[in-house]
Design an enzyme around this catalytic site. Sequence first.
Site, PDB file in Angstrom:
ATOM      1  N   ARG A 183       3.175 -21.698  13.702  1.00  0.00           N
ATOM      2  CA  ARG A 183       1.813 -21.177  13.531  1.00  0.00           C
ATOM      3  C   ARG A 183       1.542 -19.889  14.311  1.00  0.00           C
ATOM      4  NH1 ARG A 183       0.798 -26.892  13.595  1.00  0.00           N
ATOM      5  NH2 ARG A 183       0.171 -27.589  11.509  1.00  0.00           N
ATOM      6  N   LYS A 205       0.575  -5.430   9.090  1.00  0.00           N
ATOM      7  CA  LYS A 205       0.798  -5.955   7.743  1.00  0.00           C
ATOM      8  C   LYS A 205       2.224  -6.484   7.658  1.00  0.00           C
ATOM      9  CE  LYS A 205      -2.157  -3.415   4.511  1.00  0.00           C
ATOM     10  NZ  LYS A 205      -2.102  -2.503   3.337  1.00  0.00           N
ATOM     11  N   GLU A 247       5.063   9.185   3.068  1.00  0.00           N
ATOM     12  CA  GLU A 247       3.968   8.504   3.773  1.00  0.00           C
ATOM     13  C   GLU A 247       3.303   9.435   4.790  1.00  0.00           C
ATOM     14  OE1 GLU A 247       2.642   5.688   3.147  1.00  0.00           O
ATOM     15  OE2 GLU A 247       4.115   4.304   2.305  1.00  0.00           O
ATOM     16  N   LYS A 289      -2.893   6.449  11.698  1.00  0.00           N
ATOM     17  CA  LYS A 289      -2.816   5.037  11.319  1.00  0.00           C
ATOM     18  C   LYS A 289      -3.559   4.163  12.328  1.00  0.00           C
ATOM     19  CE  LYS A 289      -0.983   1.482   8.918  1.00  0.00           C
ATOM     20  NZ  LYS A 289       0.428   1.211   8.651  1.00  0.00           N
ATOM     21  N   GLU A 299      -8.140  -4.638   6.289  1.00  0.00           N
ATOM     22  CA  GLU A 299      -8.223  -3.911   5.028  1.00  0.00           C
ATOM     23  C   GLU A 299      -9.399  -4.359   4.157  1.00  0.00           C
ATOM     24  OE1 GLU A 299      -5.198  -3.412   1.444  1.00  0.00           O
ATOM     25  OE2 GLU A 299      -4.396  -2.469   3.244  1.00  0.00           O
ATOM     26  N   ARG A 303      -9.235   0.909   5.388  1.00  0.00           N
ATOM     27  CA  ARG A 303      -7.779   0.836   5.531  1.00  0.00           C
ATOM     28  C   ARG A 303      -7.077   0.906   4.187  1.00  0.00           C
ATOM     29  NH1 ARG A 303      -4.027  -3.318   9.198  1.00  0.00           N
ATOM     30  NH2 ARG A 303      -2.052  -2.367   8.551  1.00  0.00           N
ATOM     31  N   ASN A 307      -3.339   3.376   1.196  1.00  0.00           N
ATOM     32  CA  ASN A 307      -2.517   3.032   0.044  1.00  0.00           C
ATOM     33  C   ASN A 307      -2.603   4.057  -1.078  1.00  0.00           C
ATOM     34  OD1 ASN A 307      -1.357   0.368   0.773  1.00  0.00           O
ATOM     35  ND2 ASN A 307      -3.496  -0.235   0.880  1.00  0.00           N
ATOM     36  N   HIS A 310      -0.064   3.964  -3.863  1.00  0.00           N
ATOM     37  CA  HIS A 310       0.689   2.715  -3.783  1.00  0.00           C
ATOM     38  C   HIS A 310       0.492   1.807  -4.987  1.00  0.00           C
ATOM     39  CE1 HIS A 310       1.393   4.058   0.263  1.00  0.00           C
ATOM     40  NE2 HIS A 310       2.012   2.961   0.613  1.00  0.00           N
ATOM     41  N   HIS A 314       3.778   0.733  -6.441  1.00  0.00           N
ATOM     42  CA  HIS A 314       4.225  -0.660  -6.464  1.00  0.00           C
ATOM     43  C   HIS A 314       4.566  -1.096  -7.888  1.00  0.00           C
ATOM     44  CE1 HIS A 314       2.118  -1.827  -2.413  1.00  0.00           C
ATOM     45  NE2 HIS A 314       3.190  -1.089  -2.249  1.00  0.00           N
ATOM     46  N   HIS A 327      10.928   2.665  -1.294  1.00  0.00           N
ATOM     47  CA  HIS A 327       9.473   2.531  -1.332  1.00  0.00           C
ATOM     48  C   HIS A 327       8.785   3.894  -1.315  1.00  0.00           C
ATOM     49  CE1 HIS A 327       5.453   1.066  -0.625  1.00  0.00           C
ATOM     50  NE2 HIS A 327       5.391   1.678   0.552  1.00  0.00           N
TER      51      HIS A 327
END
Length: 433
Positions: A183, A205, A247, A289, A299, A303, A307, A310, A314, A327
């Site tokens: 956990r 993330k 990026e 960042k 996010e 935030r 992206n 993205h 993606h 990526h």
Amino acid sequence: MKWIISAVASCALLTGPSNAFVSQAAKFSSIHQCSEMNNLKSPAFVSKREMSTFISETDLDTVTVDLSDGRDYPIYIGADFDDKEAGETIRSHIKGNRALLITNDRIAPMHLEKYEKLLKEGGDIQIDTLVLPDGEENKTLETLTLILDKSLELALDRKVTFIALGGGVIGDMVGFASAIYQRGVNFIQIPTTVMAMVDSSVGGKTGVNHPLGKNMIGSFHQPECVFIDTNTLSTLPDRELYSGVAEIIKYGLIRDAEFFEWLEENMDKINERDPAALRYAIKRSCENKAEVVKADEKEAGVRATLNLGHTFGHAIENGSGYGAWLHGEAVSIGTAMAVTMSAKMGWIDETLAKRACDLLIKAKCPVELPVDSPMNRDIFLKAMSIDKKVANGKLRLILLNGELGSCVFTGDFDEEAMKETIDEFVAECNGAQ
């Protein structure tokens, strides 16, 4: 699409990051136009508390990710660390007496022995290691289970610290494993790629891919620190260097106009791996960042602007098969699509769209899909329909709007402009024939 296929114009003489420019950075306060965070300024510079007790002899930059409840953490950025100093720096963030150092089979021959040795210095912390298979195609629940299996075999308890040594794939998987093992346990990021240094290692993330979508299984889980030794980039292949720069360019487009202009002047130095230019670009990216993560850790709004490109990117990664594109390469094409769409709707002028695509080209990043691509409109729309930014069934995109450094995160856009953009980019692809 004239700005996409145009050759890069002749460049002005490039200059390194001057003292004057760096000093101006501390005064920079360009406000981007996202509706939820109109007061967010760029970039972050101020550390709120002393993060460790060691005294650095290296020329070291420290950027703080300032979070609530005492969870802020440092990003150490430097070069030429001696092993003792690097070991003391990282060990100061290990809370217990056990750590699991995790990397992949490509990074291990280059860096694992060094980091295992420097972390063991002093003998007060037991360091175990695990080497995973490399590649985006291995960013899966099956590979993640190898981390959990190893942890249980070693009887690691909740005081253990996981340490990610590698690029974005390793960082994301190790972070997610640390979020769910017993956990939640601590973890540390030691990124070895530009992509990981400027983006994925910062902000918490974590996750793995699913066959139907990229990074769809994961958690927000912040590291104890990020340790960046820019000398590790000496072993980074050119293709991965260029991929990571996509990026970096993103920050200039969405919120840091001065940084974008600096990149236009200094991209050749970055491509040539000039140490001062690379380090400045990494530091400035981390500052941007960190400021965004401080404002919106989970996010919920601003935030998401990180992206840019993205959602399209993606879809390209998923539709082409994980591993076909790096990526950053997919994000670069996605960014070209986002600025094209923004120009189609009249949200930015074509001059800005051309500048964005020309800078990507100058960074040796792709801005078009190849003829042998399987992509078509249906593949794009299907993948985008399950993007993490979809809310109540409605797709939301990050698009440029207004002057350089301004963007919006919105579901209120012209869907026909989006479809026209997709059709233009897949027009010559085998998948669209």
